[in-house]
Write a protein that holds these residues in place. Structure first.
Motif, mmCIF file in Angstrom:
data_model
loop_
_atom_site.group_PDB
_atom_site.id
_atom_site.type_symbol
_atom_site.label_atom_id
_atom_site.label_comp_id
_atom_site.label_asym_id
_atom_site.label_seq_id
_atom_site.Cartn_x
_atom_site.Cartn_y
_atom_site.Cartn_z
ATOM 1 N N ASP A 338 -7.815 -5.715 18.136
ATOM 2 C CA ASP A 338 -8.015 -4.658 17.349
ATOM 3 C C ASP A 338 -9.249 -4.875 16.495
ATOM 4 O OD1 ASP A 338 -5.948 -3.210 18.194
ATOM 5 O OD2 ASP A 338 -4.365 -3.805 16.588
ATOM 6 N N GLN A 339 -9.428 -6.165 15.886
ATOM 7 C CA GLN A 339 -10.529 -6.297 14.880
ATOM 8 C C GLN A 339 -11.953 -6.192 15.693
ATOM 9 O OE1 GLN A 339 -10.498 -7.118 11.644
ATOM 10 N NE2 GLN A 339 -8.601 -6.404 11.812
ATOM 11 N N ILE A 340 -12.098 -6.851 17.047
ATOM 12 C CA ILE A 340 -13.328 -6.576 17.832
ATOM 13 C C ILE A 340 -13.489 -5.488 18.361
ATOM 14 C CG2 ILE A 340 -13.227 -9.038 18.328
ATOM 15 C CD1 ILE A 340 -12.161 -8.489 21.121
ATOM 16 N N ARG A 360 -6.058 -0.283 25.380
ATOM 17 C CA ARG A 360 -4.835 0.415 25.666
ATOM 18 C C ARG A 360 -3.584 -0.470 26.218
ATOM 19 N NH1 ARG A 360 -5.491 3.695 29.569
ATOM 20 N NH2 ARG A 360 -7.644 3.494 29.883
ATOM 21 N N ASP A 361 -4.220 -1.226 27.045
ATOM 22 C CA ASP A 361 -3.031 -1.945 27.935
ATOM 23 C C ASP A 361 -2.517 -3.133 27.197
ATOM 24 O OD1 ASP A 361 -3.692 -0.698 30.470
ATOM 25 O OD2 ASP A 361 -5.185 -2.395 31.349
ATOM 26 N N ILE A 362 -3.211 -3.628 26.239
ATOM 27 C CA ILE A 362 -2.685 -4.802 25.369
ATOM 28 C C ILE A 362 -1.685 -4.102 24.519
ATOM 29 C CG2 ILE A 362 -4.207 -4.841 23.445
ATOM 30 C CD1 ILE A 362 -4.133 -7.957 23.720
ATOM 31 N N HIS A 363 -1.826 -2.984 23.822
ATOM 32 C CA HIS A 363 -0.837 -2.421 22.901
ATOM 33 C C HIS A 363 0.368 -1.911 23.711
ATOM 34 C CE1 HIS A 363 -2.622 -2.352 18.993
ATOM 35 N NE2 HIS A 363 -3.586 -2.227 19.558
ATOM 36 N N THR A 364 0.047 -1.570 25.015
ATOM 37 C CA THR A 364 1.404 -1.073 25.828
ATOM 38 C C THR A 364 2.257 -2.316 26.076
ATOM 39 O OG1 THR A 364 0.111 0.625 26.709
ATOM 40 C CG2 THR A 364 2.112 0.056 27.852
ATOM 41 N N GLY A 365 1.517 -3.507 26.335
ATOM 42 C CA GLY A 365 2.115 -4.685 26.405
ATOM 43 C C GLY A 365 2.944 -5.209 25.394
ATOM 44 N N LEU A 366 2.424 -5.173 24.170
ATOM 45 C CA LEU A 366 2.871 -5.433 23.000
ATOM 46 C C LEU A 366 4.247 -4.718 22.606
ATOM 47 C CD1 LEU A 366 2.402 -7.277 20.682
ATOM 48 C CD2 LEU A 366 1.375 -5.569 19.249
#
Length: 398
Positions: A338-340, A360-366
């Motif tokens: 999110d920071q980068i 988008r993918d990493i937030h869905t994975g979280l």
């Protein structure tokens, strides 16, 4: 230290990196892995890394499996996610009755098994087994799988779950369940094809069932007579390992694309990114956070493997601490992304820029259930205080 055979897997992934990476847009458009992307995974052997050697598996160290999933996910999030999720199922299949293993792998040792494990169905006892009904969500990679593990509640003769509930893991062939094609329309991880499954009155023979409690408490591999420490690492470490490895790999992929994008970028103010101390400071911190997440997850898996290899039983407190580390590793990595991303400029959100897809993918994975921190942090804190840990559902992810 990596071993020779798993090295060949990750070497194949690196050699085919461009194919995996370039398949990302096609995976998204299809709403499942492109056939070519799935073929690369199959040829690499990643899904056989935790598979028993008796059926062509590599019996790799959990750390080696996690490192390989990270490598794939850094190229494309959806491909890495499928590798991590589908790749864990052969580990549990090693506990199953040999007759069931032969049914799955007897004709093709590259047969893939889908899931989900959430108990969204009910198994009613009948002669020789059970009759299963239910509707499951989130079956990642299911279009490329010929079998499935499904979580189910054990019902009585009328199909009513008992109290307290008993949970089974049941194993079904593709002919016994329906894939709901239009059930995966999401913001991220679109290429995983994590579709709904429906089962209507399928017969499941007794030899294709596992009692979840035995899997979770480590009794299943003992009863199966397995000697490799790999199969005695707790389920609460192995099941999340592929998923969180994919999330951290996505963070590494986002970082790599961010670095490539920023290297020559001139901001709207006319300042080159390389001359902006504020952006560089955030970049340095985010890089350190992603690296810390990677190290924490891999070290966690190695420590638990070493414990069972030494013949020591892993306590509930250790399992809770493992889950705490795993959950925090995922959240730390996503926070760094999110920071980068917030320093990548508006062009990072264009659909032809891979940064936005990784984001988008990493937030869905979280959002996966294993990354929900509340009960995990609660249980680990209680064990640190030497207070009786919570019972019932609060233990379900530990």
């Amino acid at each position: 230290m990596r071993t020779a055979v798993p090295d060949k897997v990750i070497d194949t992934v690196r050699r085919r990196a461009e194919e995996i990476s370039s398949a990302g847009p096609a995976n998204e458009q299809l709403g499942r892995l492109d056939d070519a992307a799935a073929a690369v995974l199959r040829e690499s052997g990643v899904v056989r890394m935790l598979q028993p050697a008796t059926h062509g598996g590599l019996e790799a160290h959990p750390r080696e499996f996690a490192e390989t999933v990270m490598e794939i996910a850094s190229l494309d999030g959806s491909t890495g996610w499928v590798a991590g999720v589908v790749g864990v199922h052969p580990w549990e299949m090693a506990f199953a009755d040999p007759k069931g293993q032969e049914e799955v792998w007897g004709q093709d040792q590259d047969t893939w098994i889908a899931s989900p494990y959430a108990p969204m169905g009910v198994a009613r006892p009948v002669g020789g087994g059970y009759v299963l009904d239910g509707h499951w969500q989130f079956s990642s990679g299911t279009d490329h799988c010929d079998w499935v593990f499904l979580g189910s509640l054990l019902g009585d003769a009328d199909g009513s779950p008992g109290s307290p509930p008993t949970m089974l893991h049941v194993i079904l062939p593709r002919s016994d369940y329906e894939i709901v094609d239009d059930s995966w329309d999401v913001a991220g991880l679109r290429g995983t094809g994590s579709k709904d499954l429906i089962v209507r009155g399928a017969f499941v023979p007794e030899h294709r069932t596992l009692l979840y409690e035995k899997v979770a408490e480590g009794r299943a591999p003992v009863e199966a007579g397995l000697s490799n420490p790999l199969y005695h690492v707790p389920f609460s470490c192995m099941f999340p390992l592929g998923i969180t490895s994919a999330v951290i790999g996505m963070a590494e992929g986002a970082l790599a694309h961010h670095l490539a994008y920023q290297r020559g970028r001139v901001q709207i103010t006319g300042t080159r990114v390389k001359d902006d101390p504020y952006v560089l400071s955030v970049l340095g911190e985010a890089t350190a956070e992603i690296e810390a997440s990677r190290i924490a997850l891999l070290d966690n898996a190695s420590r638990l493997y070493d414990a069972v290899a030494a013949g020591r039983e892993v306590t509930f407190a250790e399992r809770a601490a493992n889950r705490r580390t795993q959950v925090r590793a995922a959240w730390r990595a996503v926070g760094a992304v999110d920071q980068i991303v917030s320093r990548s400029g508006g062009n990072a959100m264009r659909m032809d820029n891979p940064i936005q897809r990784f984001w988008r993918d990493i937030h869905t994975g979280l959002a996966h259930a294993i990354h929900v921190p509340g009960s995990v942090l609660h249980a680990s804190a209680l064990t640190d205080l030497d207070i009786e840990p919570p019972q019932g559902p609060m233990r379900s992810m530990i």
